[in-house]
Design an enzyme around this catalytic site. Structure first.
Site, PDB file in Angstrom:
ATOM      1  N   ASN A   1       0.844  -1.186   0.000  1.00 38.08           N
ATOM      2  CA  ASN A   1       0.000   0.000   0.000  1.00 38.08           C
ATOM      3  C   ASN A   1       0.881   1.239   0.000  1.00 38.08           C
ATOM      4  OD1 ASN A   1       0.557  -0.824   2.768  1.00 38.08           O
ATOM      5  ND2 ASN A   1      -0.943   0.657   3.479  1.00 38.08           N
ATOM      6  N   ILE A   2       0.411   2.246  -0.724  1.00 36.17           N
ATOM      7  CA  ILE A   2       1.147   3.496  -0.864  1.00 36.17           C
ATOM      8  C   ILE A   2       0.168   4.626  -0.560  1.00 36.17           C
ATOM      9  CG2 ILE A   2       2.489   4.963  -2.429  1.00 36.17           C
ATOM     10  CD1 ILE A   2       2.975   2.300  -4.075  1.00 36.17           C
TER      11      ILE A   2
ATOM     12  N   GLU B   1      -2.948  -4.744  -3.137  1.00 39.44           N
ATOM     13  CA  GLU B   1      -3.484  -5.670  -4.133  1.00 39.44           C
ATOM     14  C   GLU B   1      -3.529  -5.015  -5.513  1.00 39.44           C
ATOM     15  OE1 GLU B   1      -4.622  -4.804  -1.133  1.00 39.44           O
ATOM     16  OE2 GLU B   1      -6.162  -6.206  -0.449  1.00 39.44           O
TER      17      GLU B   1
ATOM     18  N   CYS C   1     -10.116  -4.758   0.313  1.00 41.38           N
ATOM     19  CA  CYS C   1     -11.232  -3.814   0.339  1.00 41.38           C
ATOM     20  C   CYS C   1     -12.140  -4.042  -0.871  1.00 41.38           C
ATOM     21  CB  CYS C   1     -10.707  -2.374   0.366  1.00 41.38           C
ATOM     22  SG  CYS C   1     -10.056  -1.786  -1.217  1.00 41.38           S
TER      23      CYS C   1
ATOM     24  N   CYS D   1     -10.513  -3.180  -4.323  1.00 39.36           N
ATOM     25  CA  CYS D   1      -9.571  -4.222  -4.761  1.00 39.36           C
ATOM     26  C   CYS D   1     -10.312  -5.463  -5.238  1.00 39.36           C
ATOM     27  CB  CYS D   1      -8.610  -4.578  -3.633  1.00 39.36           C
ATOM     28  SG  CYS D   1      -7.400  -3.271  -3.330  1.00 39.36           S
TER      29      CYS D   1
END
Length: 140
Positions: A44-45, A57, A93, A96
């Site tokens: 995650n970014i 993802e 989520c 995703c």
């Protein structure tokens, strides 16, 4: 197949270490295996504007797609509080899951990882039943 799962779990755990999560403090890693046998990872970014954040993802999926890989065999996902061991399984989520529907078959295996030895195995169709998909756009 079991060796592939273990490798993906390891790669997801490693990818989590690269997460940029200064706002939530929640680091996520993902690894996917394509039908051609290639592995792509993502983390995650986050972004201060929040909506510009990208999940692990989707990072992995977009990396694969940008390399002309469009058939995904399996995905592993792990997440938890930054700097701490993972305490629970982390499920993708909704955004995703929807992106997964675009590039995965309904029976694609999704591994929710807690540790290198402990994970749950799901199929995409069980994580997102009644998904909006390409066939949903067909109007007669």
């Amino acid at each position: 197949m079991e060796n592939q799962k273990q490798l993906l779990v390891k790669e997801a755990l490693n990818a989590r270490e690269n997460a940029y999560a200064p706002y939530s403090g929640f680091s996520v890693g993902a690894a996917l295996l394509t039908k051609s046998g290639k592995i792509y990872t993502g983390c995650n970014i986050e972004n201060v504007s929040y909506s510009a954040t990208n999940c692990a993802e989707r990072t992995a999926i977009f990396k694969a797609v940008s390399e002309k890989e469009r058939e995904i065999e399996m995905i592993a996902v792990v997440g938890g509080k930054q700097g701490e061991p993972v305490k629970d399984f982390c499920s993708p989520c909704g955004v995703c899951r929807q992106v997964m529907v675009e590039f995965c078959e309904p029976n694609t295996k999704i591994l929710l990882v807690k540790t290198a030895e402990e994970w749950q195995e799901w199929e995409l169709k069980d994580l997102l039943p009644a998904a909006f998909q390409k066939t949903s756009l067909i109007v007669e």
